[in-house]
Scaffold this motif. Sequence first.
Motif, PDB file in Angstrom:
ATOM      1  N   TYR A 135      73.655  35.893   8.310  1.00  0.00           N
ATOM      2  CA  TYR A 135      74.952  35.759   8.986  1.00  0.00           C
ATOM      3  C   TYR A 135      75.565  34.392   8.702  1.00  0.00           C
ATOM      4  CZ  TYR A 135      78.331  35.063  12.733  1.00  0.00           C
ATOM      5  OH  TYR A 135      79.454  34.757  13.442  1.00  0.00           O
ATOM      6  N   LEU A 136      74.753  33.329   8.823  1.00  0.00           N
ATOM      7  CA  LEU A 136      75.278  31.981   8.597  1.00  0.00           C
ATOM      8  C   LEU A 136      75.696  31.785   7.151  1.00  0.00           C
ATOM      9  CD1 LEU A 136      72.706  29.886  10.683  1.00  0.00           C
ATOM     10  CD2 LEU A 136      75.051  30.508  11.314  1.00  0.00           C
ATOM     11  N   GLN A 137      74.911  32.360   6.212  1.00  0.00           N
ATOM     12  CA  GLN A 137      75.280  32.205   4.792  1.00  0.00           C
ATOM     13  C   GLN A 137      76.558  32.974   4.483  1.00  0.00           C
ATOM     14  OE1 GLN A 137      72.278  32.267   1.523  1.00  0.00           O
ATOM     15  NE2 GLN A 137      73.400  34.081   0.844  1.00  0.00           N
ATOM     16  N   ASP A 138      76.644  34.220   5.008  1.00  0.00           N
ATOM     17  CA  ASP A 138      77.848  35.003   4.759  1.00  0.00           C
ATOM     18  C   ASP A 138      79.072  34.387   5.433  1.00  0.00           C
ATOM     19  OD1 ASP A 138      76.324  36.730   3.319  1.00  0.00           O
ATOM     20  OD2 ASP A 138      76.131  38.246   4.912  1.00  0.00           O
ATOM     21  N   ALA A 139      78.823  33.634   6.520  1.00  0.00           N
ATOM     22  CA  ALA A 139      79.941  32.976   7.211  1.00  0.00           C
ATOM     23  C   ALA A 139      80.435  31.746   6.457  1.00  0.00           C
ATOM     24  CB  ALA A 139      79.525  32.599   8.623  1.00  0.00           C
ATOM     25  N   GLY A 140      79.735  31.349   5.388  1.00  0.00           N
ATOM     26  CA  GLY A 140      80.175  30.216   4.574  1.00  0.00           C
ATOM     27  C   GLY A 140      79.644  28.886   5.027  1.00  0.00           C
ATOM     28  N   LEU A 141      78.701  28.857   5.953  1.00  0.00           N
ATOM     29  CA  LEU A 141      78.140  27.585   6.409  1.00  0.00           C
ATOM     30  C   LEU A 141      77.371  26.951   5.255  1.00  0.00           C
ATOM     31  CD1 LEU A 141      78.026  25.970   9.098  1.00  0.00           C
ATOM     32  CD2 LEU A 141      75.738  26.923   9.425  1.00  0.00           C
ATOM     33  N   PRO A 142      77.634  25.699   4.943  1.00  0.00           N
ATOM     34  CA  PRO A 142      76.968  25.072   3.779  1.00  0.00           C
ATOM     35  C   PRO A 142      75.497  24.767   4.080  1.00  0.00           C
ATOM     36  CG  PRO A 142      78.324  23.473   4.927  1.00  0.00           C
ATOM     37  CD  PRO A 142      78.617  24.807   5.574  1.00  0.00           C
ATOM     38  N   ASP A 143      74.721  24.618   2.985  1.00  0.00           N
ATOM     39  CA  ASP A 143      73.302  24.230   3.043  1.00  0.00           C
ATOM     40  C   ASP A 143      72.459  25.226   3.842  1.00  0.00           C
ATOM     41  OD1 ASP A 143      73.865  21.955   1.562  1.00  0.00           O
ATOM     42  OD2 ASP A 143      74.263  20.753   3.371  1.00  0.00           O
ATOM     43  N   ILE A 144      72.861  26.470   3.853  1.00  0.00           N
ATOM     44  CA  ILE A 144      72.035  27.526   4.458  1.00  0.00           C
ATOM     45  C   ILE A 144      71.458  28.349   3.303  1.00  0.00           C
ATOM     46  CG2 ILE A 144      72.006  29.620   5.872  1.00  0.00           C
ATOM     47  CD1 ILE A 144      72.279  27.078   7.452  1.00  0.00           C
ATOM     48  N   TYR A 145      70.228  28.106   3.022  1.00  0.00           N
ATOM     49  CA  TYR A 145      69.606  28.761   1.878  1.00  0.00           C
ATOM     50  C   TYR A 145      68.784  29.955   2.359  1.00  0.00           C
ATOM     51  CZ  TYR A 145      70.801  24.276  -0.209  1.00  0.00           C
ATOM     52  OH  TYR A 145      71.461  23.173  -0.635  1.00  0.00           O
ATOM     53  N   PHE A 146      69.335  31.120   2.108  1.00  0.00           N
ATOM     54  CA  PHE A 146      68.632  32.345   2.514  1.00  0.00           C
ATOM     55  C   PHE A 146      68.404  33.262   1.313  1.00  0.00           C
ATOM     56  CE2 PHE A 146      69.116  36.842   3.856  1.00  0.00           C
ATOM     57  CZ  PHE A 146      67.871  36.981   4.431  1.00  0.00           C
TER      58      PHE A 146
END
Length: 517
Positions: A135-146
Amino acid sequence: MHNQLSLPGQPDALLLDVKERSDKIMNYFLVAYFLVGLFLAGFYGTWLIGIGVGSICLVAYYSTKALLPGSTLYQYVLSAVFGLFMAQFIYQMHGMFEMHFFAFVGCAAMITYQNWKLQIPIIVVVIIHHGLFSYLQDAGLPDIYFTQLSYFDLLTFGMHIFLTAVISFICALWAFQLKKYSELQVAQSIKMTEMQKEVQFTLERRQLSEEKNRILESIGDAFFAVNNDWTVTYWNNTAEKVLKTSRNTILGKNLWDVFAGSVNSESYKMYHEAMALKQYVHFEDYFTPLEKWYDITAYPTEDGLSVFFKDITERKIANLLLLESEKRYSDLFDLSPLPKWVVDIETLRFLDVNAAAIKKYGYSREEFFLMTIRDIRPPEDIAKVEQLINGPMNSDGLTKRGTFTHKKKDGELIQVDIQSNGMNYRGKKAKLIIAHDITDQLKHITEIEKQNKKLKEISWIQSHIIRAPLVRIMGLIPIIKNLAPDDPEREKILEYLDLSANELDDVIKNVTQKISS
């Protein structure tokens, strides 16, 4: 949260062995996971994550284990830690897909505890991690490596979690089946132990021949006796059932004529050895015609040989199955119906004892571990200990000796048959010793010999002492018939008759007294 087998009568050693073995394996896994984190830190410079998160995981696991030593909570913490390590590796490798497989490795590792519930924490961590970070990566939050995919949609997430759940379910099912199989093996061993019964006798005052038969028929083992010419002199009811041979068929006949197929068998050799050396023997043998295994003990007597035996086919088959499929389970040692222990050859200290030894001798496991084998011997028998420990092996790999005296915690002395086998126990030279209590069997043989002695004494009285006055009476009766009523010799002969009758009455009283004694 406790996952323990609740089988009645199950020794604690089974649970302890599974737990300790799994804990040792997990130590290697945790160290390996921590080192993998350090290795991965070199690719993207994620040293803080590799050291920080890895250390937190290790502290969480080992602190829980130390603070709650009697609980299985640390195992659930360990399951969650495997999930956290997976999340750490994914982050360190900037979403590399292959790092997800570390969760599957953790699921497989948890199988060793034989608790399906341990799959729950790791799958929960995986679901929370995947849901939150996708969810955080798809939301565009930077430095979220999933994941290295540009977008992780709901369908991909669902399939990912579904496959993870399937693998976790398979691991849980495997752990559940392992637990059930362990419970089944324990239940079978306990059932076999319960089937072993103490030999009991109920002696009543009867004529000596009936009393002897009562003794032999009341014992739980099959029994037969032969004289020095191998003629069968006794064959009890249990022997008829076990060997499927009626006593009418075999009494008075040569044992080896009836069982010609057993000539040169193990039983044939051991019986002749016992007869020749005048020493009892204890062994197991397979009887091909009936396809049965028997546990046999033969005792030489003055008149021949007395043999006790019982059908151990079920136990033998069970042992073979256990050896083939469950060699890794050390509870075979603890669940043996015979007392067993492992002794350090150098110090003679007990290194391990089974439940049967604890029950038979009255000492707790902890007390045994503070003792040496000398402590269960009377003072006069201590010298024999070194001879047994250092004695040579027989051709079958076992050291065999005669009867030994052991002392229980309450001071009771018992006679045991000792067998031992050399082994390496955790790096120490040791011997596995098996003790077979033969106290009751020796008492039975002694009682039978006493009864035979009384029968011989009565037979001698009947053939010698009773015969003398009876012959005199028989000789005087014709004489008195031929005398006239007023003949002076008649009175003297009547006195002789009275004297002989009184003498015969005394002899009969003496015989009656011997029978009732």
